[in-house]
Motif scaffolding. Structure first.
Motif, PDB file in Angstrom:
ATOM      1  N   PHE A  66      -7.129  43.887 -23.260  1.00  0.00           N
ATOM      2  CA  PHE A  66      -7.855  45.101 -22.947  1.00  0.00           C
ATOM      3  C   PHE A  66      -8.751  45.483 -24.123  1.00  0.00           C
ATOM      4  CE2 PHE A  66      -4.720  47.231 -19.743  1.00  0.00           C
ATOM      5  CZ  PHE A  66      -4.979  46.203 -18.840  1.00  0.00           C
ATOM      6  N   THR A  67      -9.863  46.139 -23.814  1.00  0.00           N
ATOM      7  CA  THR A  67     -10.725  46.677 -24.860  1.00  0.00           C
ATOM      8  C   THR A  67     -10.035  47.871 -25.511  1.00  0.00           C
ATOM      9  OG1 THR A  67     -12.690  46.031 -23.613  1.00  0.00           O
ATOM     10  CG2 THR A  67     -12.980  47.689 -25.334  1.00  0.00           C
ATOM     11  N   PRO A  68      -9.945  47.930 -26.840  1.00  0.00           N
ATOM     12  CA  PRO A  68      -9.322  49.087 -27.489  1.00  0.00           C
ATOM     13  C   PRO A  68     -10.128  50.367 -27.251  1.00  0.00           C
ATOM     14  CG  PRO A  68      -9.548  47.241 -29.021  1.00  0.00           C
ATOM     15  CD  PRO A  68     -10.370  46.912 -27.819  1.00  0.00           C
ATOM     16  N   LEU A  86       2.334  44.263 -19.596  1.00  0.00           N
ATOM     17  CA  LEU A  86       1.485  44.559 -20.739  1.00  0.00           C
ATOM     18  C   LEU A  86       2.218  44.191 -22.021  1.00  0.00           C
ATOM     19  CD1 LEU A  86      -0.053  48.064 -19.904  1.00  0.00           C
ATOM     20  CD2 LEU A  86      -1.045  45.805 -19.523  1.00  0.00           C
ATOM     21  N   THR A  87       1.516  43.537 -22.922  1.00  0.00           N
ATOM     22  CA  THR A  87       2.042  43.311 -24.268  1.00  0.00           C
ATOM     23  C   THR A  87       1.302  44.259 -25.199  1.00  0.00           C
ATOM     24  OG1 THR A  87       2.499  40.992 -23.757  1.00  0.00           O
ATOM     25  CG2 THR A  87       2.420  41.615 -26.081  1.00  0.00           C
ATOM     26  N   ILE A  88       2.032  45.244 -25.726  1.00  0.00           N
ATOM     27  CA  ILE A  88       1.438  46.311 -26.530  1.00  0.00           C
ATOM     28  C   ILE A  88       1.918  46.151 -27.965  1.00  0.00           C
ATOM     29  CG2 ILE A  88       1.171  48.807 -26.805  1.00  0.00           C
ATOM     30  CD1 ILE A  88       1.885  49.075 -23.832  1.00  0.00           C
ATOM     31  N   ASP A  89       1.005  45.810 -28.855  1.00  0.00           N
ATOM     32  CA  ASP A  89       1.347  45.571 -30.265  1.00  0.00           C
ATOM     33  C   ASP A  89       2.540  44.620 -30.392  1.00  0.00           C
ATOM     34  OD1 ASP A  89      -0.719  47.188 -31.191  1.00  0.00           O
ATOM     35  OD2 ASP A  89       0.522  48.989 -31.162  1.00  0.00           O
ATOM     36  N   GLY A  90       2.548  43.588 -29.549  1.00  0.00           N
ATOM     37  CA  GLY A  90       3.576  42.553 -29.626  1.00  0.00           C
ATOM     38  C   GLY A  90       4.813  42.803 -28.796  1.00  0.00           C
ATOM     39  N   THR A  91       4.939  43.988 -28.197  1.00  0.00           N
ATOM     40  CA  THR A  91       6.108  44.314 -27.383  1.00  0.00           C
ATOM     41  C   THR A  91       5.746  44.261 -25.902  1.00  0.00           C
ATOM     42  OG1 THR A  91       7.011  45.763 -29.092  1.00  0.00           O
ATOM     43  CG2 THR A  91       7.849  46.060 -26.866  1.00  0.00           C
ATOM     44  N   VAL A  92       6.514  43.505 -25.126  1.00  0.00           N
ATOM     45  CA  VAL A  92       6.241  43.337 -23.706  1.00  0.00           C
ATOM     46  C   VAL A  92       6.790  44.535 -22.925  1.00  0.00           C
ATOM     47  CG1 VAL A  92       6.621  41.898 -21.675  1.00  0.00           C
ATOM     48  CG2 VAL A  92       6.267  40.834 -23.907  1.00  0.00           C
ATOM     49  N   GLN A  93       5.937  45.108 -22.073  1.00  0.00           N
ATOM     50  CA  GLN A  93       6.327  46.227 -21.224  1.00  0.00           C
ATOM     51  C   GLN A  93       6.061  45.839 -19.773  1.00  0.00           C
ATOM     52  OE1 GLN A  93       7.419  49.349 -22.014  1.00  0.00           O
ATOM     53  NE2 GLN A  93       6.857  49.753 -24.125  1.00  0.00           N
ATOM     54  N   ALA A  94       7.085  45.933 -18.941  1.00  0.00           N
ATOM     55  CA  ALA A  94       6.929  45.693 -17.509  1.00  0.00           C
ATOM     56  C   ALA A  94       6.548  47.024 -16.847  1.00  0.00           C
ATOM     57  CB  ALA A  94       8.218  45.154 -16.908  1.00  0.00           C
ATOM     58  N   VAL A  95       5.364  47.079 -16.246  1.00  0.00           N
ATOM     59  CA  VAL A  95       4.873  48.309 -15.620  1.00  0.00           C
ATOM     60  C   VAL A  95       5.018  48.163 -14.112  1.00  0.00           C
ATOM     61  CG1 VAL A  95       2.957  49.939 -15.471  1.00  0.00           C
ATOM     62  CG2 VAL A  95       3.206  48.500 -17.505  1.00  0.00           C
ATOM     63  N   GLU A  96       6.006  48.837 -13.544  1.00  0.00           N
ATOM     64  CA  GLU A  96       6.246  48.776 -12.110  1.00  0.00           C
ATOM     65  C   GLU A  96       5.386  49.805 -11.387  1.00  0.00           C
ATOM     66  OE1 GLU A  96      10.423  49.486 -11.950  1.00  0.00           O
ATOM     67  OE2 GLU A  96      10.934  47.379 -12.243  1.00  0.00           O
ATOM     68  N   GLY A  97       5.247  49.623 -10.081  1.00  0.00           N
ATOM     69  CA  GLY A  97       4.433  50.516  -9.282  1.00  0.00           C
ATOM     70  C   GLY A  97       4.889  51.964  -9.358  1.00  0.00           C
ATOM     71  N   LEU A  98       3.921  52.879  -9.474  1.00  0.00           N
ATOM     72  CA  LEU A  98       4.143  54.331  -9.498  1.00  0.00           C
ATOM     73  C   LEU A  98       5.018  54.790 -10.670  1.00  0.00           C
ATOM     74  CD1 LEU A  98       4.583  55.164  -5.688  1.00  0.00           C
ATOM     75  CD2 LEU A  98       2.490  54.930  -7.044  1.00  0.00           C
ATOM     76  N   GLY A 105      -4.557  54.146 -27.483  1.00  0.00           N
ATOM     77  CA  GLY A 105      -5.752  53.329 -27.324  1.00  0.00           C
ATOM     78  C   GLY A 105      -6.053  52.485 -28.553  1.00  0.00           C
ATOM     79  N   ASN A 106      -5.406  52.809 -29.677  1.00  0.00           N
ATOM     80  CA  ASN A 106      -5.570  52.012 -30.891  1.00  0.00           C
ATOM     81  C   ASN A 106      -4.791  50.695 -30.836  1.00  0.00           C
ATOM     82  OD1 ASN A 106      -7.029  54.162 -31.879  1.00  0.00           O
ATOM     83  ND2 ASN A 106      -5.331  55.020 -33.041  1.00  0.00           N
ATOM     84  N   ALA A 120      -4.876  50.067 -10.553  1.00  0.00           N
ATOM     85  CA  ALA A 120      -4.256  51.000 -11.495  1.00  0.00           C
ATOM     86  C   ALA A 120      -5.075  52.276 -11.629  1.00  0.00           C
ATOM     87  CB  ALA A 120      -4.096  50.347 -12.862  1.00  0.00           C
ATOM     88  N   LEU A 121      -4.360  53.393 -11.751  1.00  0.00           N
ATOM     89  CA  LEU A 121      -4.954  54.677 -12.103  1.00  0.00           C
ATOM     90  C   LEU A 121      -4.916  54.789 -13.619  1.00  0.00           C
ATOM     91  CD1 LEU A 121      -5.943  57.532 -11.015  1.00  0.00           C
ATOM     92  CD2 LEU A 121      -3.558  58.251 -11.337  1.00  0.00           C
ATOM     93  N   ASN A 122      -6.065  55.099 -14.228  1.00  0.00           N
ATOM     94  CA  ASN A 122      -6.159  55.135 -15.685  1.00  0.00           C
ATOM     95  C   ASN A 122      -6.608  56.514 -16.160  1.00  0.00           C
ATOM     96  OD1 ASN A 122      -5.838  52.188 -16.649  1.00  0.00           O
ATOM     97  ND2 ASN A 122      -7.245  52.027 -14.933  1.00  0.00           N
ATOM     98  N   LEU A 123      -5.814  57.110 -17.034  1.00  0.00           N
ATOM     99  CA  LEU A 123      -6.182  58.365 -17.683  1.00  0.00           C
ATOM    100  C   LEU A 123      -6.366  58.093 -19.169  1.00  0.00           C
ATOM    101  CD1 LEU A 123      -6.505  61.492 -17.766  1.00  0.00           C
ATOM    102  CD2 LEU A 123      -4.023  61.594 -18.177  1.00  0.00           C
ATOM    103  N   ILE A 124      -7.507  58.529 -19.711  1.00  0.00           N
ATOM    104  CA  ILE A 124      -7.778  58.395 -21.138  1.00  0.00           C
ATOM    105  C   ILE A 124      -8.049  59.786 -21.696  1.00  0.00           C
ATOM    106  CG2 ILE A 124      -9.275  57.331 -22.879  1.00  0.00           C
ATOM    107  CD1 ILE A 124      -9.961  55.171 -20.885  1.00  0.00           C
ATOM    108  N   THR A 125      -7.358  60.174 -22.778  1.00  0.00           N
ATOM    109  CA  THR A 125      -7.547  61.487 -23.397  1.00  0.00           C
ATOM    110  C   THR A 125      -7.761  61.326 -24.894  1.00  0.00           C
ATOM    111  OG1 THR A 125      -5.147  61.751 -23.591  1.00  0.00           O
ATOM    112  CG2 THR A 125      -6.203  62.763 -21.677  1.00  0.00           C
ATOM    113  N   ARG A 126      -8.614  62.188 -25.453  1.00  0.00           N
ATOM    114  CA  ARG A 126      -8.925  62.104 -26.876  1.00  0.00           C
ATOM    115  C   ARG A 126      -7.745  62.621 -27.693  1.00  0.00           C
ATOM    116  NH1 ARG A 126     -13.842  61.270 -29.017  1.00  0.00           N
ATOM    117  NH2 ARG A 126     -14.874  61.893 -27.054  1.00  0.00           N
TER     118      ARG A 126
END
Length: 201
Positions: A66-68, A86-98, A105-106, A120-126
């Motif tokens: 993914f783009t940071p 998803l592999t986030i900073d080396g840790t695997v996360q299984a993202v199930e539906g809903l 984002g870093n 996927a529904l994506n929310l991005i907040t500052r």
């Protein structure tokens, strides 16, 4: 991505079909809305690319990085499909539906599709400016779900109706209703809705 700037006043219905479909690295994306948050929890439309929150629906059809989004927090919810890995900073996360997953984002993030493509529904907040939360609620015909100030409701599954004062309107799949403090929209029906809440820190 340039924002589409829909009206964000309470009781406004944002139709996903009115949003332009754009390509991104892993599939297609449609922006629902983007903007800022006023002091009274009013949702304010973005001016060009100046926004503190953005909500979109994207297909993830290909694996890869993914783009940071440095300086932002992300919440991703699989709304169609079984599983996203998803592999986030080396840790695997299984993202199930809903099941919304929030991450920085870093982070360095890569996606894998063990059961095929997903939507996927994506929310991005500052970060430090807004706090974003996504909660999945099961709708009922007997108990209305209110949408208050700083909230958006996205119908993910099923059929629903929006009530305001004495008016009633259909709530179509993957459309979004803008909440409000006065005469807050009330949702009833059968299915599941994502309640996106934006708050000042």
């Amino acid at each position: 991505m340039t924002t589409s700037n829909p009206a964000l006043t309470a009781g406004t219905m944002v139709h996903l079909a009115d949003s332009t479909k754009r390509k991104w690295a892993h599939g297609d994306v449609r922006e629902i809305a983007a903007g800022k948050l006023g002091p009274d929890a009013d949702l304010l439309p973005a001016e060009g690319n100046s926004w503190d929150w953005r909500l979109s629906i994207a297909s993830i059809e290909r694996s890869g990085e993914f783009t940071p989004y440095e300086g932002f927090d992300r919440t991703l919810t699989v709304i169609v499909g079984e599983l996203l890995e998803l592999t986030i900073d080396g840790t695997v996360q299984a993202v199930e539906g809903l099941r919304p997953l929030k991450f920085s984002g870093n982070s360095t993030v890569s996606a894998a599709l063990p059961t095929g493509e997903v939507l996927a529904l994506n929310l991005i907040t500052r970060t430090g400016v807004l706090r974003g939360n996504v909660r999945i609620v099961e709708l009922s015909k007997k108990r209305e779900q209110h949408l208050f100030g700083g909230q958006l409701g996205v119908l993910l599954q099923g059929k629903a109706t929006v009530l305001r004062e004495e008016t009633e309107a259909p709530f179509e799949l993957r459309d979004t209703m803008i909440g409000g403090e006065e005469d807050s929209p009330r949702i009833s029906g059968r299915g599941f809705m994502a309640v996106v809440s934006l708050d000042l820190p």
